[in-house]
Scaffold this motif. Structure first.
Motif, short mmCIF file in Angstrom:
data_model
loop_
_atom_site.label_atom_id
_atom_site.label_comp_id
_atom_site.label_asym_id
_atom_site.label_seq_id
_atom_site.Cartn_x
_atom_site.Cartn_y
_atom_site.Cartn_z
N SER A 67 -16.06 58.73 23.38
CA SER A 67 -15.15 57.99 22.50
C SER A 67 -15.87 57.25 21.38
O SER A 67 -15.25 56.85 20.40
CB SER A 67 -14.28 57.03 23.31
OG SER A 67 -15.05 56.01 23.86
N LYS A 70 -17.95 58.65 19.31
CA LYS A 70 -17.90 59.55 18.16
C LYS A 70 -16.50 60.11 17.91
O LYS A 70 -16.27 60.74 16.88
CB LYS A 70 -18.86 60.72 18.37
CG LYS A 70 -20.31 60.32 18.28
CD LYS A 70 -21.21 61.52 18.31
CE LYS A 70 -22.66 61.09 18.15
NZ LYS A 70 -23.57 62.23 18.19
N THR A 71 -15.60 59.90 18.85
CA THR A 71 -14.24 60.44 18.74
C THR A 71 -13.25 59.32 19.02
O THR A 71 -12.84 59.12 20.17
CB THR A 71 -14.05 61.60 19.75
OG1 THR A 71 -15.13 62.52 19.60
CG2 THR A 71 -12.76 62.32 19.51
N TRP A 92 -10.07 58.79 18.77
CA TRP A 92 -8.79 59.00 19.46
C TRP A 92 -8.95 58.97 20.98
O TRP A 92 -7.98 58.69 21.69
CB TRP A 92 -8.08 60.27 19.01
CG TRP A 92 -8.70 61.56 19.44
CD1 TRP A 92 -9.56 62.34 18.73
CD2 TRP A 92 -8.48 62.25 20.68
NE1 TRP A 92 -9.90 63.46 19.45
CE2 TRP A 92 -9.24 63.44 20.64
CE3 TRP A 92 -7.71 61.99 21.81
CZ2 TRP A 92 -9.26 64.35 21.70
CZ3 TRP A 92 -7.72 62.90 22.86
CH2 TRP A 92 -8.49 64.06 22.80
N LEU A 93 -10.15 59.22 21.48
CA LEU A 93 -10.38 59.19 22.93
C LEU A 93 -10.31 57.77 23.50
O LEU A 93 -10.18 57.59 24.70
CB LEU A 93 -11.73 59.82 23.28
CG LEU A 93 -11.78 61.35 23.24
CD1 LEU A 93 -13.21 61.84 23.41
CD2 LEU A 93 -10.86 61.95 24.29
N GLU A 145 -9.60 68.03 15.08
CA GLU A 145 -10.17 66.79 15.64
C GLU A 145 -9.93 66.71 17.15
O GLU A 145 -10.79 66.27 17.91
CB GLU A 145 -9.54 65.58 14.94
CG GLU A 145 -10.35 64.33 15.02
CD GLU A 145 -9.71 63.20 14.21
OE1 GLU A 145 -10.07 62.04 14.48
OE2 GLU A 145 -8.86 63.46 13.33
N GLU A 193 -12.41 69.17 18.78
CA GLU A 193 -13.77 68.61 18.75
C GLU A 193 -13.94 67.50 19.79
O GLU A 193 -14.97 67.43 20.47
CB GLU A 193 -14.09 68.08 17.35
CG GLU A 193 -14.29 69.17 16.33
CD GLU A 193 -14.40 68.65 14.89
OE1 GLU A 193 -14.25 67.42 14.66
OE2 GLU A 193 -14.63 69.48 14.00
N GLY A 194 -12.94 66.65 19.94
CA GLY A 194 -12.99 65.59 20.94
C GLY A 194 -13.00 66.15 22.36
O GLY A 194 -13.72 65.65 23.22
N LEU A 242 -16.44 67.54 23.04
CA LEU A 242 -17.40 66.45 23.23
C LEU A 242 -17.23 65.79 24.61
O LEU A 242 -18.21 65.54 25.30
CB LEU A 242 -17.25 65.41 22.11
CG LEU A 242 -18.35 64.38 22.02
CD1 LEU A 242 -19.71 65.02 21.79
CD2 LEU A 242 -18.05 63.40 20.90
#
Length: 145
Positions: free
Chosen positions: A65, A67-68, A70-71, A96, A99-100, A103
């Protein structure tokens, strides 16, 4: 602790792609990473207990989270299930979202790799996804179970 290697990132991308291809398209569905984690949950809960799986998945989520964003809306319940993907702050574009998912799964795999080892991590993935081909992957022949 969790170092995301290119191999783990590639494996995570394959698992997410596999789950995206197999999901039912009737109505809104959780992100593919949730399906990957849900399929791993019974195996890992047996190996490390529900609390252990919850702790490892929580750590992977916390690291991913960063780097992402929304997580950050997603939480790990006590039983290890993920929730919160449908919160307004978690609504993002498809790219996105993918990608999340990759990750998050790659961090989970990286932690597993650190805790139970590379060979056992790959064996577990093979048990859960027996049709997943790693033939053209970055893993060396000795890496595959």
């Amino acid at each position: 602790m969790s170092q995301v290697t290119p191999q783990m990132m590639e494996l995570a991308a394959r698992l997410v792609a596999q789950e995206m291809g197999s999901k039912d398209s009737s109505g809104p569905a959780p992100p593919a990473a949730f399906h990957v984690c849900e399929k791993l949950r019974p195996y890992l809960s047996t190996l490390m207990g529900k609390a252990g799986f919850q702790a490892v998945l929580s750590r992977a989520l916390a690291v991913a989270s960063v780097k992402t964003p929304w997580l950050k809306a997603v939480q790990v319940k006590a039983d290890g299930a993920l929730e919160g993907w449908d919160q307004p702050e978690a609504q993002v574009a498809a790219k996105e979202l993918t990608e999340g998912c990759v990750l998050l799964v790659s961090h989970l795999l990286g932690l597993l790799d650190a805790f139970i080892g590379h060979h056992l991590t790959l064996r577990m993935v093979r048990d859960v996804w027996p049709k997943l081909s790693l033939e053209d992957s970055q893993f060396t022949p000795g890496d595959q179970p």
